[in-house]
Scaffold this active site. Structure first.
Site, PDB file in Angstrom:
ATOM      1  N   ASP A  61      41.741  37.198  34.653  1.00  0.00           N
ATOM      2  CA  ASP A  61      43.003  37.812  35.086  1.00  0.00           C
ATOM      3  C   ASP A  61      43.346  37.423  36.515  1.00  0.00           C
ATOM      4  OD1 ASP A  61      43.749  39.915  32.823  1.00  0.00           O
ATOM      5  OD2 ASP A  61      41.577  39.927  33.076  1.00  0.00           O
TER       6      ASP A  61
ATOM      7  N   ASP B 251      37.186  33.123  36.815  1.00  0.00           N
ATOM      8  CA  ASP B 251      37.717  34.460  36.573  1.00  0.00           C
ATOM      9  C   ASP B 251      38.869  34.314  35.583  1.00  0.00           C
ATOM     10  OD1 ASP B 251      38.470  37.258  37.069  1.00  0.00           O
ATOM     11  OD2 ASP B 251      40.147  36.367  38.174  1.00  0.00           O
TER      12      ASP B 251
ATOM     13  N   ASP C 165      40.358  35.586  42.275  1.00  0.00           N
ATOM     14  CA  ASP C 165      41.499  36.149  42.994  1.00  0.00           C
ATOM     15  C   ASP C 165      41.285  37.561  43.522  1.00  0.00           C
ATOM     16  OD1 ASP C 165      43.529  38.131  40.971  1.00  0.00           O
ATOM     17  OD2 ASP C 165      41.643  37.294  40.263  1.00  0.00           O
TER      18      ASP C 165
END
Length: 272
Positions: free
Chosen positions: A10, A8, A212
């Protein structure tokens, strides 16, 4: 040893200022030198990711739009999925009880109906920006995804509204605390990574992944080694409580973890 690593962007690879740190870049290059295939699995648009990869001089497969597109290292489309036009039409042309701004993504880019300079901060290093348009006059075909941005509690209430109207005709997910996305049915980073793994002659057990937010849930839960960021959404940590949690993206925790994994694979890992 994992053969495919999915990241991922961001809140994971990128630091809070939305920049890729030098240690992280160096570690990614080490993976490449070990013949580990890289893929960036992100909600960002492929046009933006191509620009970033060009600046980094790095080869990687791209899973963009939260799984709506997969592109090869050479830039060829390996997989694409759009919202059902009827679903897109309902979302775009219905009245929702929300203060959130609405954003539409298709192959031309990012479309929205009002200037929101605050949202451009996340794209300062790529220069990617929205195009202003009248969303209510936008055709409902070829819409990749629709995103609502705003207060989390407001978005939680909106999710209930959307779910009541759309039912099982769309996949709803939080790509960030302040971002709720409407995606095609069955479309997520995990399903996209499965398609890419099969294309490469690998299994999901050959993959490791880092994330996240709730849009990383399917990916992290289906790979051989899923790793959760210390700054991850509490809901993600709760739903995948069996997975290891490392440090914060501000400290380039992915680089810290991978350096240990590469250099001391037989020793227990402790977050920085």
């Amino acid at each position: 040893m994992a053969r495919l690593a999915a990241f991922d962007m961001d809140g994971t690879l990128l630091m809070p200022d939305h920049r890729l740190g030098d240690k992280t870049l160096s570690t990614l290059k080490r993976l490449h030198e070990r013949d580990i295939t890289l893929t960036f699995a992100t909600g960002r648009h492929v046009l933006e990711m191509r620009h970033l990869l060009g600046k980094l001089s790095m080869d990687a497969f791209l899973i963009t739009g939260n799984g709506t597109r997969i592109h090869s290292v050479e830039g060829d489309v390996l997989h694409r999925q759009d919202l059902d036009p009827e679903v897109a039409d309902l979302v775009l042309h219905s009245t929702w009880d929300t203060q959130a701004s609405i954003h539409v993504f298709n192959d031309t880019g990012w479309l929205t109906g009002e200037e929101i300079p605050e949202l451009l901060k996340a794209h300062v290093y790529s220069g990617f920006r929205y195009q202003l348009t009248d969303l209510r006059r936008l055709p409902a075909h070829s819409v990749t995804k629709i995103c609502f941005c705003g207060d989390h509690d407001d978005l939680c209430r909106l999710r209930i509204q959307l779910n009541d109207v759309l039912g099982d005709r769309a996949h709803l997910t939080f790509s960030a605390v302040e971002c709720l996305e409407v995606l095609p049915v069955g479309c997520n980073k995990g399903s996209a990574l499965a398609v890419l793994s099969d294309h490469l002659g690998l299994t999901m057990q050959d993959c490791m992944a880092f994330g996240d937010a709730m849009n990383d849930r399917e990916m992290l839960g289906s790979v051989g080694r899923g790793v959760i960021m210390g700054n991850a959404m509490p809901q993600l940590k709760a739903e995948l409580s069996h997975l290891p949690v490392i440090g914060h993206c501000r400290n380039e925790a992915v680089s810290h973890f991978l350096t240990h994994w590469l250099d001391k694979p037989n020793l227990p890992y402790s977050p920085e």
